[in-house]
Design an enzyme around this catalytic site. Sequence first.
Site, PDB file in Angstrom:
ATOM      1  N   GLU A 289       0.825  -1.216   0.000  1.00 49.99           N
ATOM      2  CA  GLU A 289       0.000   0.000   0.000  1.00 49.99           C
ATOM      3  C   GLU A 289       0.861   1.269   0.000  1.00 49.99           C
ATOM      4  O   GLU A 289       0.825   2.040   0.947  1.00 49.99           O
ATOM      5  CB  GLU A 289      -0.882   0.025   1.248  1.00 49.99           C
ATOM      6  CG  GLU A 289      -1.776  -1.179   1.398  1.00 49.99           C
ATOM      7  CD  GLU A 289      -2.574  -1.148   2.687  1.00 49.99           C
ATOM      8  OE1 GLU A 289      -3.763  -1.507   2.654  1.00 49.99           O
ATOM      9  OE2 GLU A 289      -2.015  -0.758   3.741  1.00 49.99           O
ATOM     10  N   CYS A 360      -0.175  33.316  10.078  1.00 52.66           N
ATOM     11  CA  CYS A 360       0.099  33.964  11.358  1.00 52.66           C
ATOM     12  C   CYS A 360       0.453  32.954  12.433  1.00 52.66           C
ATOM     13  O   CYS A 360      -0.303  32.737  13.388  1.00 52.66           O
ATOM     14  CB  CYS A 360      -1.091  34.818  11.771  1.00 52.66           C
ATOM     15  SG  CYS A 360      -1.360  36.136  10.598  1.00 52.66           S
TER      16      CYS A 360
HETATM   17  C1  LIG Z   1      -0.946   5.868   5.350  1.00 54.19           C
HETATM   18  C2  LIG Z   1      -1.048   4.431   5.091  1.00 54.19           C
HETATM   19  C3  LIG Z   1      -0.313   3.848   4.068  1.00 54.19           C
HETATM   20  C4  LIG Z   1       0.660   4.624   3.208  1.00 54.19           C
HETATM   21  O1  LIG Z   1       1.774   5.087   3.905  1.00 54.19           O
HETATM   22  P1  LIG Z   1       2.888   5.886   3.086  1.00 54.19           P
HETATM   23  O2  LIG Z   1       3.919   6.191   4.104  1.00 54.19           O
HETATM   24  O3  LIG Z   1       2.258   7.088   2.536  1.00 54.19           O
HETATM   25  O4  LIG Z   1       3.394   4.959   2.035  1.00 54.19           O
HETATM   26  C5  LIG Z   1      -0.506   2.508   3.807  1.00 54.19           C
HETATM   27  N1  LIG Z   1      -1.369   1.772   4.549  1.00 54.19           N
HETATM   28  C6  LIG Z   1      -2.079   2.302   5.554  1.00 54.19           C
HETATM   29  C7  LIG Z   1      -3.016   1.451   6.304  1.00 54.19           C
HETATM   30  C8  LIG Z   1      -1.946   3.640   5.862  1.00 54.19           C
HETATM   31  O5  LIG Z   1      -2.653   4.144   6.865  1.00 54.19           O
END
Ligand SMILES: *Cc1c(COP(=O)(O)O)cnc(C)c1O
Length: 433
Positions: A289, A360
């Site tokens: 992911e 600000c």
């Molecule tokens: C934010 C997140 C990601 C992605 O993380 P990155 O550091 O942007 O690659 C993947 N999986 C889950 C569950 C997340 O919350």
Amino acid sequence: MQKPALTANAAGHLLLGGVDTVELAQTYGTPLVVYDVAAIRQQIQAFKESLQANGLRYQVSYASKAFATVAMYQLVTQTGIHTDVVSGGELYTALQAGLPAERISFHGNNKSRAELEQAVDAQVGVIILDNFYEIELLHTVLLEKNATCWVMLRLTPGITPHTHQYIQTGQVDSKFGFDVDSGQADQAVQQVLAIPQMHLIGIHAHIGSQIFGVQGFELLANKLVDIAADWRDRFDYVPEVLNLGGGFGIRYTDVDQPLSPATFIDHIAAAFKKRVALRGLALPEVWLEPGRSIVGPAGYNLYTVGSRKDIPELTSYVAVDGGMGDNIRPALYQADYQAVCANHLNAPLVAPVHLAGKYCESGDILIDQAHLPAVAPGDLVAVLATGAYGYSMASNYNRNPRPAVVFVENGQAKCVVARESYADLTRLDQSYL
Ligand SMILES: *Cc1c(COP(=O)(O)O)cnc(C)c1O
């Protein structure tokens, strides 16, 4: 300070996707968020190719909280990958963009009943269950709707990568997921397996963000395989999908030495293959992911230089027409960035200055030590690698309209989010009189 590899035209103007940034600023105004679309495509391709080269069954799911707009979801749709959403708003946007629901994974530690209903109605690909309350709530929703859905369990594996504490998520003391060591994960899998409306396709863990080493991912791969083998033995259940989350680090400044997707994936694949052989399991389908690493390096924030304050024998502040409203990361977690002068890309650098925003707050400093040429009012500054968690965290603080977003590719520019107007700012305000 090493000069980043950027190209200029004959006039010395920074080119992005073959487009002159000075012309972009003239056409669309500043502050402006610019994405080099080819860079996004290349990074997605790099993830897919490495997973394929390692002979894995896989899915790449873009973690869209890094940058979630209709145009980005359309790009995701084009490339054939999946996407993660973490709210009803992201889900709505992805569906509006035409992303097929079966390619959407729904995350979040406190999804509301309305959000779960929305996800079930849309028939999203998978809902990633985060806690016991959610198991109950989703069960209720499914019973009411006489529906079924695919689910995954988010686990907290007790692995701590070396990164800022606000972006660590895999340690035991985390707000996310079912804790493995205390037995909560075992309890969760038994509960879910007993619910006929839920089809459990696998397990998920996300250990943090902006990670530069392979070790955390290798430990995680081993741990997830061990959990799968343990559950096979105890519950006669084998997860088909092992989802390792995201967190692949990118280069913001010279200090950052990111690994390529290929390096991460080669190590992850090797760890998986060794461990499943040891535990007598089939090779699972592997999901990743990436969020930041897909869009971060491809994004640039363009600003116009305005006022300047020189404190004799101490320091200088150069202020631009944006700041924490379009990029809160420096103020939020001391994130570092690098900048260039976009209309004099190759001019010699002078002593570093504080690159200040217009908001600000004393903390509204975009770059503490910006290495720039001598800049004057009207010059254009580009902050590099702003594509992740920049525009997506933008606010209207001080009632500044949020910037426009432009995609550039092959010498063409396309505005994909319009700049907010003052009328937009008061659109939802209601008179009290
Ligand atoms: C934010 C997140 C990601 C992605 O993380 P990155 O550091 O942007 O690659 C993947 N999986 C889950 C569950 C997340 O919350």
